[in-house]
Design a protein around this motif. Structure first.
Motif, PDB file in Angstrom:
ATOM      1  N   VAL A   5     -12.706   0.869   8.421  1.00  0.00           N
ATOM      2  CA  VAL A   5     -12.423  -0.365   7.690  1.00  0.00           C
ATOM      3  C   VAL A   5     -12.696  -0.175   6.204  1.00  0.00           C
ATOM      4  CG1 VAL A   5     -13.118  -2.776   7.395  1.00  0.00           C
ATOM      5  CG2 VAL A   5     -12.850  -1.831   9.695  1.00  0.00           C
ATOM      6  N   VAL A   6     -13.785   0.496   5.884  1.00  0.00           N
ATOM      7  CA  VAL A   6     -14.139   0.730   4.484  1.00  0.00           C
ATOM      8  C   VAL A   6     -13.067   1.576   3.800  1.00  0.00           C
ATOM      9  CG1 VAL A   6     -15.839   1.807   2.946  1.00  0.00           C
ATOM     10  CG2 VAL A   6     -16.610   0.476   4.915  1.00  0.00           C
ATOM     11  N   ALA A   7     -12.607   2.612   4.457  1.00  0.00           N
ATOM     12  CA  ALA A   7     -11.555   3.458   3.887  1.00  0.00           C
ATOM     13  C   ALA A   7     -10.261   2.672   3.721  1.00  0.00           C
ATOM     14  CB  ALA A   7     -11.322   4.687   4.772  1.00  0.00           C
ATOM     15  N   TRP A   8      -9.944   1.828   4.695  1.00  0.00           N
ATOM     16  CA  TRP A   8      -8.730   1.001   4.601  1.00  0.00           C
ATOM     17  C   TRP A   8      -8.828   0.049   3.412  1.00  0.00           C
ATOM     18  CZ3 TRP A   8      -7.651  -4.207   4.771  1.00  0.00           C
ATOM     19  CH2 TRP A   8      -6.305  -4.540   4.902  1.00  0.00           C
ATOM     20  N   VAL A   9      -9.977  -0.604   3.244  1.00  0.00           N
ATOM     21  CA  VAL A   9     -10.171  -1.534   2.121  1.00  0.00           C
ATOM     22  C   VAL A   9     -10.068  -0.779   0.802  1.00  0.00           C
ATOM     23  CG1 VAL A   9     -11.851  -3.026   0.958  1.00  0.00           C
ATOM     24  CG2 VAL A   9     -11.483  -3.251   3.417  1.00  0.00           C
ATOM     25  N   ARG A  10     -10.685   0.385   0.719  1.00  0.00           N
ATOM     26  CA  ARG A  10     -10.604   1.182  -0.511  1.00  0.00           C
ATOM     27  C   ARG A  10      -9.170   1.581  -0.821  1.00  0.00           C
ATOM     28  NH1 ARG A  10     -15.864   4.987   0.354  1.00  0.00           N
ATOM     29  NH2 ARG A  10     -17.378   3.448  -0.395  1.00  0.00           N
ATOM     30  N   SER A  11      -8.406   1.928   0.207  1.00  0.00           N
ATOM     31  CA  SER A  11      -7.027   2.355  -0.027  1.00  0.00           C
ATOM     32  C   SER A  11      -6.135   1.210  -0.486  1.00  0.00           C
ATOM     33  CB  SER A  11      -6.445   3.008   1.234  1.00  0.00           C
ATOM     34  OG  SER A  11      -6.174   2.023   2.232  1.00  0.00           O
ATOM     35  N   ARG A  12      -6.538  -0.013  -0.235  1.00  0.00           N
ATOM     36  CA  ARG A  12      -5.749  -1.186  -0.628  1.00  0.00           C
ATOM     37  C   ARG A  12      -6.498  -2.095  -1.596  1.00  0.00           C
ATOM     38  NH1 ARG A  12      -1.088  -1.401   2.318  1.00  0.00           N
ATOM     39  NH2 ARG A  12      -1.160  -0.523   4.385  1.00  0.00           N
ATOM     40  N   ALA A  13      -7.499  -1.581  -2.275  1.00  0.00           N
ATOM     41  CA  ALA A  13      -8.352  -2.412  -3.131  1.00  0.00           C
ATOM     42  C   ALA A  13      -7.557  -3.162  -4.196  1.00  0.00           C
ATOM     43  CB  ALA A  13      -9.441  -1.558  -3.771  1.00  0.00           C
ATOM     44  N   GLY A  14      -6.651  -2.492  -4.857  1.00  0.00           N
ATOM     45  CA  GLY A  14      -5.858  -3.156  -5.896  1.00  0.00           C
ATOM     46  C   GLY A  14      -4.999  -4.269  -5.328  1.00  0.00           C
ATOM     47  N   GLU A  15      -4.347  -3.986  -4.217  1.00  0.00           N
ATOM     48  CA  GLU A  15      -3.503  -4.986  -3.566  1.00  0.00           C
ATOM     49  C   GLU A  15      -4.337  -6.178  -3.090  1.00  0.00           C
ATOM     50  OE1 GLU A  15      -0.184  -3.731  -0.838  1.00  0.00           O
ATOM     51  OE2 GLU A  15      -1.550  -4.616   0.632  1.00  0.00           O
ATOM     52  N   LEU A  16      -5.493  -5.906  -2.511  1.00  0.00           N
ATOM     53  CA  LEU A  16      -6.365  -6.983  -2.040  1.00  0.00           C
ATOM     54  C   LEU A  16      -6.890  -7.819  -3.207  1.00  0.00           C
ATOM     55  CD1 LEU A  16      -8.285  -5.060   0.757  1.00  0.00           C
ATOM     56  CD2 LEU A  16      -6.618  -6.890   1.088  1.00  0.00           C
ATOM     57  N   ALA A  17      -7.193  -7.180  -4.336  1.00  0.00           N
ATOM     58  CA  ALA A  17      -7.653  -7.921  -5.521  1.00  0.00           C
ATOM     59  C   ALA A  17      -6.536  -8.818  -6.057  1.00  0.00           C
ATOM     60  CB  ALA A  17      -8.123  -6.952  -6.599  1.00  0.00           C
ATOM     61  N   ARG A  18      -5.307  -8.303  -6.102  1.00  0.00           N
ATOM     62  CA  ARG A  18      -4.175  -9.131  -6.547  1.00  0.00           C
ATOM     63  C   ARG A  18      -3.945 -10.285  -5.574  1.00  0.00           C
ATOM     64  NH1 ARG A  18      -2.317  -3.907  -7.458  1.00  0.00           N
ATOM     65  NH2 ARG A  18      -0.978  -3.973  -5.627  1.00  0.00           N
ATOM     66  N   PHE A  19      -4.047 -10.013  -4.272  1.00  0.00           N
ATOM     67  CA  PHE A  19      -3.878 -11.050  -3.250  1.00  0.00           C
ATOM     68  C   PHE A  19      -4.912 -12.156  -3.450  1.00  0.00           C
ATOM     69  CE2 PHE A  19      -4.795 -12.818   0.968  1.00  0.00           C
ATOM     70  CZ  PHE A  19      -3.526 -13.202   1.364  1.00  0.00           C
ATOM     71  N   ALA A  20      -6.156 -11.781  -3.673  1.00  0.00           N
ATOM     72  CA  ALA A  20      -7.229 -12.763  -3.879  1.00  0.00           C
ATOM     73  C   ALA A  20      -7.012 -13.550  -5.168  1.00  0.00           C
ATOM     74  CB  ALA A  20      -8.586 -12.061  -3.908  1.00  0.00           C
ATOM     75  N   THR A  21      -6.569 -12.879  -6.222  1.00  0.00           N
ATOM     76  CA  THR A  21      -6.316 -13.557  -7.495  1.00  0.00           C
ATOM     77  C   THR A  21      -5.219 -14.601  -7.349  1.00  0.00           C
ATOM     78  OG1 THR A  21      -7.008 -11.581  -8.707  1.00  0.00           O
ATOM     79  CG2 THR A  21      -5.676 -13.195  -9.911  1.00  0.00           C
ATOM     80  N   VAL A  22      -4.147 -14.240  -6.676  1.00  0.00           N
ATOM     81  CA  VAL A  22      -3.070 -15.210  -6.445  1.00  0.00           C
ATOM     82  C   VAL A  22      -3.570 -16.345  -5.561  1.00  0.00           C
ATOM     83  CG1 VAL A  22      -0.798 -15.548  -5.358  1.00  0.00           C
ATOM     84  CG2 VAL A  22      -1.199 -13.555  -6.821  1.00  0.00           C
ATOM     85  N   GLY A  23      -4.396 -16.035  -4.585  1.00  0.00           N
ATOM     86  CA  GLY A  23      -4.946 -17.075  -3.719  1.00  0.00           C
ATOM     87  C   GLY A  23      -5.779 -18.080  -4.494  1.00  0.00           C
ATOM     88  N   VAL A  24      -6.658 -17.592  -5.368  1.00  0.00           N
ATOM     89  CA  VAL A  24      -7.489 -18.482  -6.184  1.00  0.00           C
ATOM     90  C   VAL A  24      -6.604 -19.296  -7.128  1.00  0.00           C
ATOM     91  CG1 VAL A  24      -9.239 -18.535  -8.011  1.00  0.00           C
ATOM     92  CG2 VAL A  24      -9.577 -17.093  -5.995  1.00  0.00           C
ATOM     93  N   ALA A  25      -5.634 -18.646  -7.755  1.00  0.00           N
ATOM     94  CA  ALA A  25      -4.715 -19.364  -8.644  1.00  0.00           C
ATOM     95  C   ALA A  25      -3.925 -20.417  -7.868  1.00  0.00           C
ATOM     96  CB  ALA A  25      -3.775 -18.386  -9.339  1.00  0.00           C
TER      97      ALA A  25
END
Length: 178
Positions: free
Chosen positions: A3-23
């Motif tokens: 799970v940690v490796a998966w999150v690291r491999s998609r960190a940028g995408e997950l950060a953008r997803f969270a930013t759009v979610g908050v917005a």
């Protein structure tokens, strides 16, 4: 893959997803409050006496869904659209509808089935529902809407039915390429 490796491999995408979610939450609440203070204010004659809050919330939710689709399509998952925009918009609404059911279901389960009716219990259930809905949205977007470039491409000339060339080597862009 852990799970940690998966999150690291998609960190940028997950950060953008969270930013759009908050917005999207800011857009939703902003539109809701603008409508409640403006055309749907208590002194207004629009939408009757009882439905103003619900109508304002429904409009705000639709605006935030439209915002999220444009933002995810153009930023979070940029270059990953593999469907026509009309198909994508419909699937986006379906995925968001499923997430809405999860969010509302968590509150309904807590409040009506488990009998936890305090404001604190309702807010905890709402937070759990938002978490479940967020996971469902991300998974739904990746599974049904936005794919890595090459995963939806037709097999190359001379490829076998499994998407590999006759020599057995993976094609460029193949998910199995190391």
């Amino acid at each position: 893959m852990t799970v940690v490796a998966w999150v690291r491999s998609r960190a940028g995408e997950l950060a953008r997803f969270a930013t759009v979610g908050v917005a999207g939450v800011v857009v939703n609440l902003g539109v809701f409050n603008l409508l409640r203070m403006g055309p749907f204010a208590p002194s207004s004659e629009i939408a009757g006496d009882d439905d103003r809050v619900v109508t304002a919330k429904a409009i705000a939710t639709l605006v935030s869904i439209a915002f999220a689709w444009v933002a995810h399509r153009g930023w979070t998952f940029r270059g990953m659209s593999v469907r026509k925009p009309s198909e994508e918009a419909l699937l986006f609404l379906v995925v968001n509808g499923a997430a809405l059911v999860l969010e509302s279901g968590a509150v309904a389960l807590s409040h009506h089935v488990l009998g936890l009716t305090s404001a604190l219990a309702d807010n905890v259930a709402a937070a759990v529902g938002i978490g479940l809905g967020t996971i469902a949205r991300y998974g739904g977007y990746r599974a049904f809407l936005f794919h890595d470039v090459g995963t939806e491409a037709a097999p190359a000339a001379g490829a076998t039915s499994e998407g590999q060339p006759a020599d057995g080597q993976p094609t460029p862009g193949d998910a199995r390429t190391p």
